[in-house]
Design a protein around this motif. Structure first.
Motif, PDB file in Angstrom:
ATOM      1  N   LEU A  83       0.798  -1.220   0.000  1.00 23.18           N
ATOM      2  CA  LEU A  83       0.000   0.000   0.000  1.00 23.18           C
ATOM      3  C   LEU A  83       0.835   1.277   0.000  1.00 23.18           C
ATOM      4  CD1 LEU A  83      -2.848   1.109  -0.009  1.00 23.18           C
ATOM      5  CD2 LEU A  83      -2.855   0.952   2.474  1.00 23.18           C
ATOM      6  N   PRO A  84       1.875   1.400   0.845  1.00 27.62           N
ATOM      7  CA  PRO A  84       2.617   2.666   0.880  1.00 27.62           C
ATOM      8  C   PRO A  84       3.357   3.007  -0.407  1.00 27.62           C
ATOM      9  CG  PRO A  84       3.127   1.334   2.799  1.00 27.62           C
ATOM     10  CD  PRO A  84       2.327   0.493   1.864  1.00 27.62           C
ATOM     11  N   LYS A  85       3.549   2.045  -1.289  1.00 28.84           N
ATOM     12  CA  LYS A  85       4.309   2.283  -2.509  1.00 28.84           C
ATOM     13  C   LYS A  85       3.759   3.472  -3.287  1.00 28.84           C
ATOM     14  CE  LYS A  85       4.585  -0.448  -6.374  1.00 28.84           C
ATOM     15  NZ  LYS A  85       4.811  -1.707  -7.044  1.00 28.84           N
ATOM     16  N   ASP A  86       2.475   3.476  -3.556  1.00 29.23           N
ATOM     17  CA  ASP A  86       1.867   4.572  -4.303  1.00 29.23           C
ATOM     18  C   ASP A  86       0.715   5.218  -3.544  1.00 29.23           C
ATOM     19  OD1 ASP A  86       3.524   4.133  -6.538  1.00 29.23           O
ATOM     20  OD2 ASP A  86       2.181   2.561  -7.275  1.00 29.23           O
ATOM     21  N   GLY A  87       0.332   4.618  -2.433  1.00 24.60           N
ATOM     22  CA  GLY A  87      -0.834   5.091  -1.712  1.00 24.60           C
ATOM     23  C   GLY A  87      -2.129   4.758  -2.439  1.00 24.60           C
ATOM     24  N   ASP A  88      -2.027   3.946  -3.457  1.00 27.55           N
ATOM     25  CA  ASP A  88      -3.177   3.556  -4.266  1.00 27.55           C
ATOM     26  C   ASP A  88      -3.859   2.349  -3.612  1.00 27.55           C
ATOM     27  OD1 ASP A  88      -4.993   2.834  -6.209  1.00 27.55           O
ATOM     28  OD2 ASP A  88      -3.538   2.826  -7.845  1.00 27.55           O
ATOM     29  N   PRO A  89      -5.133   2.472  -3.225  1.00 26.29           N
ATOM     30  CA  PRO A  89      -5.809   1.357  -2.561  1.00 26.29           C
ATOM     31  C   PRO A  89      -5.917   0.103  -3.423  1.00 26.29           C
ATOM     32  CG  PRO A  89      -7.300   3.254  -2.798  1.00 26.29           C
ATOM     33  CD  PRO A  89      -5.960   3.656  -3.329  1.00 26.29           C
ATOM     34  N   ARG A  90      -5.742   0.245  -4.739  1.00 20.54           N
ATOM     35  CA  ARG A  90      -5.764  -0.950  -5.590  1.00 20.54           C
ATOM     36  C   ARG A  90      -4.606  -1.886  -5.273  1.00 20.54           C
ATOM     37  NH1 ARG A  90      -6.210   1.903 -11.302  1.00 20.54           N
ATOM     38  NH2 ARG A  90      -4.673   3.125 -10.206  1.00 20.54           N
ATOM     39  N   ALA A  91      -3.568  -1.361  -4.611  1.00 19.69           N
ATOM     40  CA  ALA A  91      -2.435  -2.203  -4.222  1.00 19.69           C
ATOM     41  C   ALA A  91      -2.867  -3.272  -3.229  1.00 19.69           C
ATOM     42  CB  ALA A  91      -1.318  -1.349  -3.630  1.00 19.69           C
ATOM     43  N   LEU A  92      -3.982  -3.046  -2.544  1.00 22.35           N
ATOM     44  CA  LEU A  92      -4.496  -4.051  -1.616  1.00 22.35           C
ATOM     45  C   LEU A  92      -4.956  -5.314  -2.339  1.00 22.35           C
ATOM     46  CD1 LEU A  92      -6.450  -1.784   0.882  1.00 22.35           C
ATOM     47  CD2 LEU A  92      -4.258  -2.931   1.249  1.00 22.35           C
ATOM     48  N   ALA A  93      -5.120  -5.234  -3.649  1.00 24.10           N
ATOM     49  CA  ALA A  93      -5.486  -6.420  -4.428  1.00 24.10           C
ATOM     50  C   ALA A  93      -4.386  -7.476  -4.377  1.00 24.10           C
ATOM     51  CB  ALA A  93      -5.790  -6.042  -5.871  1.00 24.10           C
TER      52      ALA A  93
END
Length: 134
Positions: A83-93
């Protein structure tokens, strides 16, 4: 490095320095991406999942791999670090590949299958990112 690049693009083909540079950059990206997957697998499946399975043994088996709270918790931790990489919630996928990689470790008793799959997945995502999504 030049001999490795030459195997992809020999001097008789008229390859330019830019083409050699692009090939070298592609090889470097593939290596870095694969190594990142190895480090994550060593920690999340080799260390964390192993400890969690001691505390919360799998309640069920699915196609030979343990399924339980330990698997879910390790996949949640795996998703949260992305998640912290881009702050993009799609990273939770990344929770879902985390489940798959953990199940693979549980089914085989080794991190080899999950490491190879993770590295391949990282390389594919990077190729798609560079070619399609830009």
């Amino acid at each position: 490095m030049k001999s490795l690049i030459s195997s992809f693009c020999n001097d008789e083909s008229g390859a330019t320095a830019i083409e050699y540079g692009l090939i070298a950059a592609g090889i470097a990206v593939a290596i870095i991406t694969a190594v990142n997957g190895v480090a994550e697998e060593l920690f999340f499946r080799g260390f964390l999942l192993h400890l969690l399975e001691k505390r919360f043994p799998p309640k069920r088996k699915l196609l030979g791999g343990g399924v339980g709270l330990a698997l879910v918790l390790s996949a949640v931790a795996f998703a949260l670090i992305h998640l912290p990489k881009d702050g993009d919630p799609r990273a939770l996928a990344t929770f879902f590949p985390g489940l798959l990689f953990g199940w693979m470790r549980s089914a085989t008793g080794s991190i080899l299958a999950s490491t190879v799959t993770h590295a391949g997945s990282n390389i594919l995502v990077r190729i798609l990112d560079l070619s399609v999504l830009r």
